[in-house]
Motif scaffolding. Structure first.
Motif, PDB file in Angstrom:
ATOM      1  N   LEU A 110       0.853  -1.193   0.000  1.00 44.60           N
ATOM      2  CA  LEU A 110       0.000   0.000   0.000  1.00 44.60           C
ATOM      3  C   LEU A 110       0.886   1.240   0.000  1.00 44.60           C
ATOM      4  O   LEU A 110       1.778   1.363   0.843  1.00 44.60           O
ATOM      5  N   LYS A 111       0.649   2.137  -0.946  1.00 45.41           N
ATOM      6  CA  LYS A 111       1.376   3.412  -0.961  1.00 45.41           C
ATOM      7  C   LYS A 111       0.415   4.514  -0.541  1.00 45.41           C
ATOM      8  O   LYS A 111      -0.669   4.636  -1.097  1.00 45.41           O
ATOM      9  N   ILE A 112       0.847   5.309   0.448  1.00 47.81           N
ATOM     10  CA  ILE A 112      -0.090   6.307   0.987  1.00 47.81           C
ATOM     11  C   ILE A 112       0.316   7.730   0.609  1.00 47.81           C
ATOM     12  O   ILE A 112       1.481   8.017   0.362  1.00 47.81           O
TER      13      ILE A 112
ATOM     14  N   ALA B 225       5.622   4.926   1.997  1.00 48.96           N
ATOM     15  CA  ALA B 225       5.205   6.262   2.431  1.00 48.96           C
ATOM     16  C   ALA B 225       6.316   7.245   2.045  1.00 48.96           C
ATOM     17  O   ALA B 225       7.438   7.080   2.484  1.00 48.96           O
ATOM     18  N   THR B 226       6.039   8.218   1.194  1.00 44.35           N
ATOM     19  CA  THR B 226       4.726   8.610   0.744  1.00 44.35           C
ATOM     20  C   THR B 226       4.706   8.943  -0.753  1.00 44.35           C
ATOM     21  O   THR B 226       5.743   9.081  -1.378  1.00 44.35           O
ATOM     22  N   ASN B 227       3.495   9.184  -1.199  1.00 47.93           N
ATOM     23  CA  ASN B 227       3.303   9.708  -2.554  1.00 47.93           C
ATOM     24  C   ASN B 227       3.509  11.236  -2.519  1.00 47.93           C
ATOM     25  O   ASN B 227       3.988  11.774  -1.534  1.00 47.93           O
ATOM     26  N   THR B 228       3.150  11.913  -3.584  1.00 46.75           N
ATOM     27  CA  THR B 228       3.260  13.375  -3.654  1.00 46.75           C
ATOM     28  C   THR B 228       2.198  14.029  -2.771  1.00 46.75           C
ATOM     29  O   THR B 228       1.227  13.391  -2.355  1.00 46.75           O
TER      30      THR B 228
ATOM     31  N   ILE C 217       2.816  17.531  -5.554  1.00 46.34           N
ATOM     32  CA  ILE C 217       4.132  18.165  -5.422  1.00 46.34           C
ATOM     33  C   ILE C 217       5.104  17.145  -4.821  1.00 46.34           C
ATOM     34  O   ILE C 217       4.785  16.473  -3.838  1.00 46.34           O
ATOM     35  N   SER C 218       6.279  17.062  -5.431  1.00 50.88           N
ATOM     36  CA  SER C 218       7.299  16.125  -4.965  1.00 50.88           C
ATOM     37  C   SER C 218       8.572  16.892  -4.618  1.00 50.88           C
ATOM     38  O   SER C 218       8.627  18.112  -4.734  1.00 50.88           O
ATOM     39  N   GLY C 219       9.602  16.177  -4.203  1.00 53.30           N
ATOM     40  CA  GLY C 219      10.915  16.792  -3.998  1.00 53.30           C
ATOM     41  C   GLY C 219      11.115  17.373  -2.613  1.00 53.30           C
ATOM     42  O   GLY C 219      10.382  17.068  -1.667  1.00 53.30           O
ATOM     43  N   ALA C 220      12.118  18.272  -2.530  1.00 55.71           N
ATOM     44  CA  ALA C 220      12.606  18.772  -1.236  1.00 55.71           C
ATOM     45  C   ALA C 220      11.502  19.303  -0.322  1.00 55.71           C
ATOM     46  O   ALA C 220      11.551  19.078   0.892  1.00 55.71           O
TER      47      ALA C 220
ATOM     48  N   SER D   8      10.494   4.034   2.333  1.00 57.73           N
ATOM     49  CA  SER D   8      10.344   5.482   2.516  1.00 57.73           C
ATOM     50  C   SER D   8      10.690   6.208   1.229  1.00 57.73           C
ATOM     51  O   SER D   8      11.714   5.931   0.603  1.00 57.73           O
ATOM     52  N   VAL D   9       9.849   7.144   0.862  1.00 58.41           N
ATOM     53  CA  VAL D   9      10.060   7.959  -0.346  1.00 58.41           C
ATOM     54  C   VAL D   9       9.406   9.321  -0.128  1.00 58.41           C
ATOM     55  O   VAL D   9       8.377   9.429   0.523  1.00 58.41           O
ATOM     56  N   GLY D  10      10.046  10.347  -0.672  1.00 60.43           N
ATOM     57  CA  GLY D  10       9.498  11.702  -0.560  1.00 60.43           C
ATOM     58  C   GLY D  10      10.560  12.677  -0.098  1.00 60.43           C
ATOM     59  O   GLY D  10      10.907  12.724   1.087  1.00 60.43           O
ATOM     60  N   GLY D  11      11.137  13.388  -1.062  1.00 60.19           N
ATOM     61  CA  GLY D  11      12.094  14.442  -0.730  1.00 60.19           C
ATOM     62  C   GLY D  11      13.485  13.967  -0.358  1.00 60.19           C
ATOM     63  O   GLY D  11      14.292  14.755   0.141  1.00 60.19           O
ATOM     64  N   ILE D  12      13.788  12.715  -0.591  1.00 56.11           N
ATOM     65  CA  ILE D  12      15.137  12.230  -0.241  1.00 56.11           C
ATOM     66  C   ILE D  12      16.127  12.773  -1.277  1.00 56.11           C
ATOM     67  O   ILE D  12      15.952  12.584  -2.480  1.00 56.11           O
TER      68      ILE D  12
ATOM     69  N   ILE E 267      14.191   7.346  -4.562  1.00 55.24           N
ATOM     70  CA  ILE E 267      14.506   8.735  -4.905  1.00 55.24           C
ATOM     71  C   ILE E 267      14.002   8.999  -6.312  1.00 55.24           C
ATOM     72  O   ILE E 267      14.395   8.300  -7.245  1.00 55.24           O
ATOM     73  N   LEU E 268      13.118   9.963  -6.442  1.00 55.67           N
ATOM     74  CA  LEU E 268      12.623  10.310  -7.780  1.00 55.67           C
ATOM     75  C   LEU E 268      13.055  11.725  -8.156  1.00 55.67           C
ATOM     76  O   LEU E 268      13.934  11.926  -8.979  1.00 55.67           O
ATOM     77  N   SER E 269      12.449  12.737  -7.516  1.00 57.47           N
ATOM     78  CA  SER E 269      12.722  14.126  -7.889  1.00 57.47           C
ATOM     79  C   SER E 269      14.181  14.491  -7.694  1.00 57.47           C
ATOM     80  O   SER E 269      14.738  15.280  -8.465  1.00 57.47           O
ATOM     81  N   GLY E 270      14.818  13.940  -6.684  1.00 55.61           N
ATOM     82  CA  GLY E 270      16.229  14.243  -6.429  1.00 55.61           C
ATOM     83  C   GLY E 270      17.089  13.987  -7.654  1.00 55.61           C
ATOM     84  O   GLY E 270      18.040  14.731  -7.925  1.00 55.61           O
TER      85      GLY E 270
END
Ligand SMILES: Cc1cc2nc3c(=O)[nH]c(=O)nc-3n(C[C@H](O)[C@H](O)[C@H](O)COP(=O)(O)O)c2cc1C
Length: 153
Positions: free
Chosen positions: A15-17, A43-46, A62-65, A90-94, A113-116
Motif C-alpha cells: 500500500l502506498k499512501i 510512504a509517501t506519494n506526492t 508536489i514532490s521533492g525537497a 520510505s520515499v518523498g524528498g530524499i 529517490i525520484l525528484s532528487g
C-alpha cells in the motif's frame, strides 16, 4: 481487498499512501492494510499541500525537497507502529545520503529517490551510496541491514 488482490497474483502487494491525511488516520489505515494482508507500506506519494511552495500551479501532486519533512513525519509515525511487522519503504524528498540514512534508521528497508535525480542527476545514486557507506562506518555498522530500524530499537 488485499486477500482478493493476492489471489490474482504471486507478486507482493504494497500500500502506498499520500502524505496529506492526518497522521493518526495514516497509522490506522496502514495497520489495517497489513492486518488485511498487505505485504508492505510505501510512504509517501506526492502532496497536494500547495502551501509548501511559493507560486503553486494547481495541477497535481508536489514532490521533492518541499515534501521531505511531511513525508518523513508520516513515515516515522507508521514505522513506530509497524517496524518489524512488515516491509517499510520510505520515499518523498530524499536528496542526500544523510536523508536516506535517516529513513533507514527510522525503519525503512528500502528508500526511493525520484525528484532528487532530476535536480542532482544520475551521479546522485553513486554519491548517496558512498555517503551511506561512510555513515554506516561512522556508526560502527558492518552492513546496512544492521542500521535498518536502529532508531526503533
Ligand atoms: C512525474 C511523476 C510521476 C509519478 N508517478 C507515480 C506513479 O505512477 N505511481 C506512484 O505510486 N507514484 C508516482 N509518483 C510519486 C513518486 O513515486 C514519489 O512517491 C514522489 O514523487 C515523492 O518522491 P520524490 O520527492 O523523491 O519525488 C510520481 C511522481 C512524479 C514526480
Amino acid at each position: 481487498m488485499f486477500k482478493q488482490a493476492k489471489a490474482l497474483t504471486k507478486m507482493p502487494i504494497l500500500l502506498k499512501i499520500a502524505p496529506d491525511m492526518e497522521i493518526e488516520d495514516a497509522v490506522t489505515l496502514t495497520k489495517m492494510a497489513v492486518a488485511s494482508g498487505a505485504d508492505g507500506i510505501i510512504a509517501t506519494n506526492t502532496t497536494v499541500d500547495y502551501s509548501l511552495v511559493k507560486e503553486p500551479k494547481d495541477i497535481g501532486g508536489i514532490s521533492g525537497a518541499v515534501l521531505k519533512e511531511k513525508s518523513f513525519k508520516i513515515f516515522e509515525a507508521i514505522a513506530k507502529e509497524l517496524y518489524g511487522k512488515t516491509l517499510l519503504i520510505s520515499v518523498g524528498g530524499i536528496d542526500s545520503a544523510e536523508e536516506a540514512y535517516k529513513r533507514i534508521k527510522a525503519g525503512a528497508s528500502l528508500v526511493q529517490i525520484l525528484s532528487g535525480l532530476v535536480f542532482h542527476g544520475p551521479d546522485m545514486i553513486m554519491n548517496v551510496n558512498k555517503g551511506l557507506i561512510e555513515l554506516l562506518k561512522a556508526d560502527g555498522y558492518e552492513n546496512i541491514t544492521q542500521a535498518i530500524g536502529a532508531d526503533r530499537k
